[in-house]
Design an enzyme around this catalytic site. Sequence first.
Site, PDB file in Angstrom:
ATOM      1  N   LYS A 126      -8.244  97.119  37.628  1.00  0.00           N
ATOM      2  CA  LYS A 126      -7.016  97.746  38.154  1.00  0.00           C
ATOM      3  C   LYS A 126      -5.979  97.979  37.063  1.00  0.00           C
ATOM      4  CE  LYS A 126      -7.314  96.806  43.026  1.00  0.00           C
ATOM      5  NZ  LYS A 126      -7.033  95.928  44.116  1.00  0.00           N
ATOM      6  N   LYS A 210     -18.013 102.547  43.521  1.00  0.00           N
ATOM      7  CA  LYS A 210     -17.876 102.026  44.889  1.00  0.00           C
ATOM      8  C   LYS A 210     -17.098 103.007  45.776  1.00  0.00           C
ATOM      9  CE  LYS A 210     -14.738  98.917  45.828  1.00  0.00           C
ATOM     10  NZ  LYS A 210     -13.899  97.704  45.925  1.00  0.00           N
ATOM     11  N   LYS A 213     -11.110 103.037  49.589  1.00  0.00           N
ATOM     12  CA  LYS A 213     -10.003 103.701  50.289  1.00  0.00           C
ATOM     13  C   LYS A 213      -8.940 104.164  49.303  1.00  0.00           C
ATOM     14  CE  LYS A 213      -8.768  99.060  51.755  1.00  0.00           C
ATOM     15  NZ  LYS A 213      -9.415  98.246  52.730  1.00  0.00           N
TER      16      LYS A 213
HETATM   17  P1  TYM Z   1     -10.937  95.135  50.855  1.00  0.00           P
HETATM   18  O1  TYM Z   1      -9.802  95.410  51.759  1.00  0.00           O
HETATM   19  O2  TYM Z   1     -11.033  95.884  49.581  1.00  0.00           O
HETATM   20  O3  TYM Z   1     -12.284  95.317  51.610  1.00  0.00           O
HETATM   21  C1  TYM Z   1     -12.528  94.661  52.848  1.00  0.00           C
HETATM   22  C2  TYM Z   1     -13.997  94.289  52.972  1.00  0.00           C
HETATM   23  O4  TYM Z   1     -14.796  95.472  52.864  1.00  0.00           O
HETATM   24  C3  TYM Z   1     -15.760  95.289  51.824  1.00  0.00           C
HETATM   25  N1  TYM Z   1     -15.947  96.581  51.157  1.00  0.00           N
HETATM   26  C4  TYM Z   1     -17.144  97.123  50.942  1.00  0.00           C
HETATM   27  N2  TYM Z   1     -18.383  96.709  51.240  1.00  0.00           N
HETATM   28  C5  TYM Z   1     -19.401  97.512  50.874  1.00  0.00           C
HETATM   29  N3  TYM Z   1     -19.231  98.702  50.217  1.00  0.00           N
HETATM   30  C6  TYM Z   1     -18.001  99.145  49.893  1.00  0.00           C
HETATM   31  N4  TYM Z   1     -17.830 100.304  49.272  1.00  0.00           N
HETATM   32  C7  TYM Z   1     -16.873  98.341  50.250  1.00  0.00           C
HETATM   33  N5  TYM Z   1     -15.535  98.483  50.102  1.00  0.00           N
HETATM   34  C8  TYM Z   1     -14.982  97.385  50.650  1.00  0.00           C
HETATM   35  C9  TYM Z   1     -15.155  94.265  50.891  1.00  0.00           C
HETATM   36  O5  TYM Z   1     -16.129  93.616  50.113  1.00  0.00           O
HETATM   37  C10 TYM Z   1     -14.462  93.334  51.850  1.00  0.00           C
HETATM   38  O6  TYM Z   1     -15.376  92.409  52.391  1.00  0.00           O
HETATM   39  N6  TYM Z   1      -9.668  90.853  48.657  1.00  0.00           N
HETATM   40  C11 TYM Z   1     -10.193  91.430  49.868  1.00  0.00           C
HETATM   41  C12 TYM Z   1      -9.385  91.113  51.101  1.00  0.00           C
HETATM   42  C13 TYM Z   1      -9.182  89.646  51.352  1.00  0.00           C
HETATM   43  C14 TYM Z   1     -10.165  88.727  51.808  1.00  0.00           C
HETATM   44  C15 TYM Z   1      -9.475  87.499  51.941  1.00  0.00           C
HETATM   45  C16 TYM Z   1     -11.524  88.837  52.078  1.00  0.00           C
HETATM   46  C17 TYM Z   1      -8.003  88.985  51.230  1.00  0.00           C
HETATM   47  N7  TYM Z   1      -8.187  87.682  51.595  1.00  0.00           N
HETATM   48  C18 TYM Z   1     -10.149  86.357  52.344  1.00  0.00           C
HETATM   49  C19 TYM Z   1     -12.180  87.681  52.503  1.00  0.00           C
HETATM   50  C20 TYM Z   1     -11.502  86.469  52.628  1.00  0.00           C
HETATM   51  C21 TYM Z   1     -10.193  92.950  49.709  1.00  0.00           C
HETATM   52  O7  TYM Z   1      -9.451  93.520  48.960  1.00  0.00           O
HETATM   53  O8  TYM Z   1     -11.018  93.574  50.541  1.00  0.00           O
END
Ligand code: TYM
Length: 358
Positions: A126, A210, A213
């Site tokens: 990032k 990847k 969003k």
């Molecule tokens: P975030 O918001 O980026 O994504 C949410 C979940 O979606 C999964 N994901 C994907 N899986 C497969 N292919 C993709 N292209 C893809 N894009 C996103 C992510 O792996 C995630 O499971 N840091 C985390 C949010 C978070 C969290 C937590 C997760 C905050 N606290 C505690 C688990 C436990 C995040 O940014 O996810």
Amino acid sequence: MSSAASAVQTPKTFAPRIFSGIQPSGGLTLGNYLGALKRFVEKQDEGIETIYCLVDLHAITVWQDPKVLRQQTREAAAGFIAAGIDPKRSILFNQSQVSAHAELGWIFNCVARMGWMSRMTQWKDKTAGKNAEAASLGLFAYPALMAADILAYHATMVPVGEDQRQHLELTRDIAIKFNNDYDVDFFPVVEPVIEGVATRVMSLRDGTKKMSKSDPSDQTRINLTDDADTIAAKIRKAKTDPKPLPDSIDGLKDRPEARNLVNIYAALAGHSVDQVIRDFAGAQFGTFKPALADLAVATLSPITAEMSRLMADAAEIDRILADGADRADALAQPILEQVFDITGMIRSRRKPSTAFQG
Ligand code: TYM
């Protein structure tokens, strides 16, 4: 507890409890759906205790328009419910309504080391090519807050996509360091649950990136709010190579775009990649893409329709989030109180029943 006593104790066992979260920093994508949401529903339906959180405090580690953030948080909640999360069986809430996250996050800022944080690939990605000095301190500390999300509930399992693996390793390191520093067996060492064929859904325009969003191009992703025509058009225009689909998985090697579309098909259909390859061996993309588009539309359209129905009643969504937050708070607060005891904070304003019993 003395170290001699803790040395002979068997490690505490924790009841199985699932926690996971999604940032409401943009609309939900097919990557979120296949990599996370669909699996959240499966875990709920397996009867395990499930806690799902819209991590709005994480979202503001990069600036968010407040109106848009509120809208996207409600939309994500609607997406969860439309995809099958039952807010009675699972706890569904937004992070900022349960103050234990921020409070435990601070404690973990004091447990985690600068070196650990600097090695996080998401931090490096990032800030790559940008002025890291201008990034928020929150973005740097992001993974400590994520550890707090999970450990505030003594959650033992965390279903996520592949991109979150390193953050979960850090969560384990924080739990272990806290337990060692204070000579307690207090936090569980969590298990990442990274399962299935869609743990890394890739961009429709570049099979090495990847699906995200935050990608500036909307053509790279399918959003849960896209209508049927948009989904079909995006799949039709997805980047591919000129070769037909192979007759074995090996044939997908070095064909990232083809592999991605096959994986998406498998995940949507609930089939193995092998099965999809058997069904489409030798097919041209001119045949495969319309089949994939039909499947994607059939799966996602009911979710999109239900989301927009739910979005018409914002008050009801807010009520569901409030109820989830009350239940989450009831679980997290006693754990947080014990953390304050362990770390030596005076809590003379609280009821005695929540004190740490060592
Ligand atoms: P975030 O918001 O980026 O994504 C949410 C979940 O979606 C999964 N994901 C994907 N899986 C497969 N292919 C993709 N292209 C893809 N894009 C996103 C992510 O792996 C995630 O499971 N840091 C985390 C949010 C978070 C969290 C937590 C997760 C905050 N606290 C505690 C688990 C436990 C995040 O940014 O996810």
